[in-house]
Design a protein around this motif. Structure first.
Motif, PDB file in Angstrom:
ATOM      1  N   VAL A  47      84.347  29.940  -4.101  1.00 19.32           N
ATOM      2  CA  VAL A  47      85.509  30.462  -4.627  1.00 19.32           C
ATOM      3  C   VAL A  47      86.484  31.139  -3.985  1.00 19.32           C
ATOM      4  N   ALA A  48      85.640  32.148  -3.171  1.00 20.31           N
ATOM      5  CA  ALA A  48      86.355  33.103  -2.184  1.00 20.31           C
ATOM      6  C   ALA A  48      87.221  32.413  -1.264  1.00 20.31           C
ATOM      7  N   ALA A  49      86.572  31.011  -0.547  1.00 18.93           N
ATOM      8  CA  ALA A  49      87.224  30.463   0.541  1.00 18.93           C
ATOM      9  C   ALA A  49      88.481  29.705  -0.022  1.00 18.93           C
ATOM     10  N   TRP A 250      91.415  39.764   9.211  1.00 20.08           N
ATOM     11  CA  TRP A 250      92.070  39.700   7.604  1.00 20.08           C
ATOM     12  C   TRP A 250      90.933  39.539   6.579  1.00 20.08           C
ATOM     13  N   GLY A 251      89.908  38.915   6.884  1.00 18.61           N
ATOM     14  CA  GLY A 251      88.835  38.875   5.770  1.00 18.61           C
ATOM     15  C   GLY A 251      88.244  40.083   5.426  1.00 18.61           C
ATOM     16  N   VAL A 252      88.263  40.900   6.276  1.00 18.04           N
ATOM     17  CA  VAL A 252      87.706  42.504   6.047  1.00 18.04           C
ATOM     18  C   VAL A 252      88.835  43.223   5.430  1.00 18.04           C
ATOM     19  N   TYR A 253      89.890  43.026   5.886  1.00 17.90           N
ATOM     20  CA  TYR A 253      90.960  43.687   5.160  1.00 17.90           C
ATOM     21  C   TYR A 253      91.055  43.225   3.694  1.00 17.90           C
ATOM     22  N   LEU A 254      91.387  42.015   3.379  1.00 17.49           N
ATOM     23  CA  LEU A 254      91.537  41.358   2.061  1.00 17.49           C
ATOM     24  C   LEU A 254      90.637  41.682   0.931  1.00 17.49           C
ATOM     25  N   HIS A 255      89.218  41.837   1.504  1.00 14.74           N
ATOM     26  CA  HIS A 255      88.098  41.950   0.978  1.00 14.74           C
ATOM     27  C   HIS A 255      88.247  43.444   0.448  1.00 14.74           C
ATOM     28  N   GLY A 256      88.656  44.453   1.443  1.00 21.23           N
ATOM     29  CA  GLY A 256      88.388  45.669   1.250  1.00 21.23           C
ATOM     30  C   GLY A 256      89.652  46.250   0.110  1.00 21.23           C
ATOM     31  N   ARG A 274      82.826  38.955  -8.390  1.00 19.30           N
ATOM     32  CA  ARG A 274      83.542  38.016  -9.022  1.00 19.30           C
ATOM     33  C   ARG A 274      85.053  38.555  -9.422  1.00 19.30           C
ATOM     34  N   GLU A 275      85.296  39.559  -9.740  1.00 23.31           N
ATOM     35  CA  GLU A 275      86.396  40.234 -10.132  1.00 23.31           C
ATOM     36  C   GLU A 275      87.360  40.304  -8.627  1.00 23.31           C
ATOM     37  N   GLU A 279      91.953  39.048  -6.818  1.00 21.27           N
ATOM     38  CA  GLU A 279      92.854  39.804  -6.103  1.00 21.27           C
ATOM     39  C   GLU A 279      93.073  39.491  -4.816  1.00 21.27           C
ATOM     40  N   VAL A 280      92.244  38.472  -4.412  1.00 20.72           N
ATOM     41  CA  VAL A 280      92.398  38.329  -2.924  1.00 20.72           C
ATOM     42  C   VAL A 280      93.973  37.441  -2.712  1.00 20.72           C
ATOM     43  N   PRO A 281      94.427  36.682  -3.496  1.00 15.64           N
ATOM     44  CA  PRO A 281      95.581  35.959  -3.260  1.00 15.64           C
ATOM     45  C   PRO A 281      96.917  36.989  -3.424  1.00 15.64           C
ATOM     46  N   ARG A 282      96.556  37.834  -4.261  1.00 19.77           N
ATOM     47  CA  ARG A 282      97.612  38.902  -4.645  1.00 19.77           C
ATOM     48  C   ARG A 282      97.689  39.922  -3.487  1.00 19.77           C
ATOM     49  N   VAL A 283      96.631  40.227  -2.801  1.00 23.71           N
ATOM     50  CA  VAL A 283      96.731  41.072  -1.622  1.00 23.71           C
ATOM     51  C   VAL A 283      97.395  40.294  -0.567  1.00 23.71           C
ATOM     52  N   MET A 284      97.272  39.072  -0.462  1.00 20.75           N
ATOM     53  CA  MET A 284      97.854  38.226   0.581  1.00 20.75           C
ATOM     54  C   MET A 284      99.186  38.088   0.298  1.00 20.75           C
ATOM     55  N   ALA A 285      99.699  38.028  -0.709  1.00 20.59           N
ATOM     56  CA  ALA A 285     101.127  37.865  -1.102  1.00 20.59           C
ATOM     57  C   ALA A 285     101.815  38.996  -0.858  1.00 20.59           C
TER      58      ALA A 285
END
Length: 289
Positions: A47-49, A250-256, A274-275, A279-285
């Motif tokens: 799901v993270a991918a 980017w992966g480390v940043y988005l995760h953090g 799982r929570e 949040e990942v797409p929100r951080v990217m946006a």
């Protein structure tokens, strides 16, 4: 030492996918993971991918949990494979999985897999296979021989924590904790790979000796499944077309930053891996739109 912050990210833009883009253009991911006892690790990584923006997802796991995993991740094509006596994926599945590699842009091996020797054998077979896919190795798959990874320089990303790094370099955990920078650089040079050493101060080392540091996220990220989520994010970004180093940064940043958001809304500790996913797409946006 280069800080992973907004200034650095502005120099490493993510693929824009402008105009009419189909699923294939956003990248094809294969996640190989899970076991009878730990099927959820493959679920989190998969799901993270997708949350990182990948377009198509395949998951390979043990036969006895494949149907349940397919129902839990209806967006994925899920294949079940023969199991070892301890409930892991039989290394004999490598022939079928190598054929799938040719149709993928990024492959993650390791989340939730059991049996160090069997997992290492499977990871080795995949690393030997000639293809252009970025290879992300996590957990037991990190035992893949260094020489096989060095033969594909810069095309693999390794995501160990301190204990796994100690095993990777045949040393002890205390030594890694005493000199994380040196051990991260050593691992990157030995394997010819991008190495993400997970900790409260996560380090990313390149085979050229460059070192990046991210200090955000917080103690809440030290929880079950968090590493699986990070590995999945990196794999999804690599599938979208990011260079392996860019995907790792980017992966480390988005995760953090996903962890930092949950710290503000839930608390310093107690949120679940799982929570992080939502949040990942929100951080990217927030950083790309």
């Amino acid at each position: 030492m280069i800080a992973i912050d907004e200034a650095l990210l502005r120099t490493l833009p993510l693929p824009a996918h402008d105009g009419e883009v189909d699923k294939d253009a956003r990248g094809r991911v294969l996640v190989i993971g899970g076991s009878v006892e730990v099927p959820g690790a493959a679920l989190l990584a998969s799901v993270a991918a997708l949350r990182a923006g990948a377009g198509k997802l395949q998951v390979a796991t043990v036969r006895s949990v494949a149907v349940a995993l397919a129902l839990a991740v209806p967006e994925a094509l899920v294949s079940g494979h023969d199991e070892t006596p301890d409930g892991g994926i039989d290394p004999a599945a490598s022939d079928d999985l190598c054929k799938r590699l040719d149709r993928c842009d990024a492959v993650l091996v390791g989340p939730g897999m059991t049996g160090d020797d069997e997992t290492a054998a499977l990871a080795s077979a995949l690393a030997k296979h000639a293809c252009d896919a970025v290879l992300v190795l996590d957990a037991a798959a990190l035992k893949c021989p260094h020489a096989l990874l060095a033969a594909r320089p810069g095309r693999a990303v390794l995501t160990p924590h301190a204990g796994e790094m100690a095993s990777l370099l045949d040393t002890d955990r205390d030594a890694v904790l005493a000199d994380p920078e040196g051990h991260a650089r050593d691992a990157a040079q030995r394997t010819g790979s991008i190495v993400v050493l997970k900790s409260s101060q996560t380090l990313i080392a390149t085979l050229d000796g460059e070192l990046y540091r991210y200090g955000g996220g917080g103690v809440g990220l030290a929880t079950s499944g968090s590493g699986d989520t990070l590995a999945g994010i990196v794999t999804g970004l690599a599938a979208r077309g990011c260079a392996p180093l860019t995907a790792a940064i980017w992966g480390v940043y988005l995760h953090g930053e996903a962890g930092a958001r949950l710290t503000r809304t839930i608390g310093r500790v107690g949120f679940l891996a799982r929570e992080l996913l939502d949040e990942v797409p929100r951080v990217m946006a927030a950083h790309c739109d």
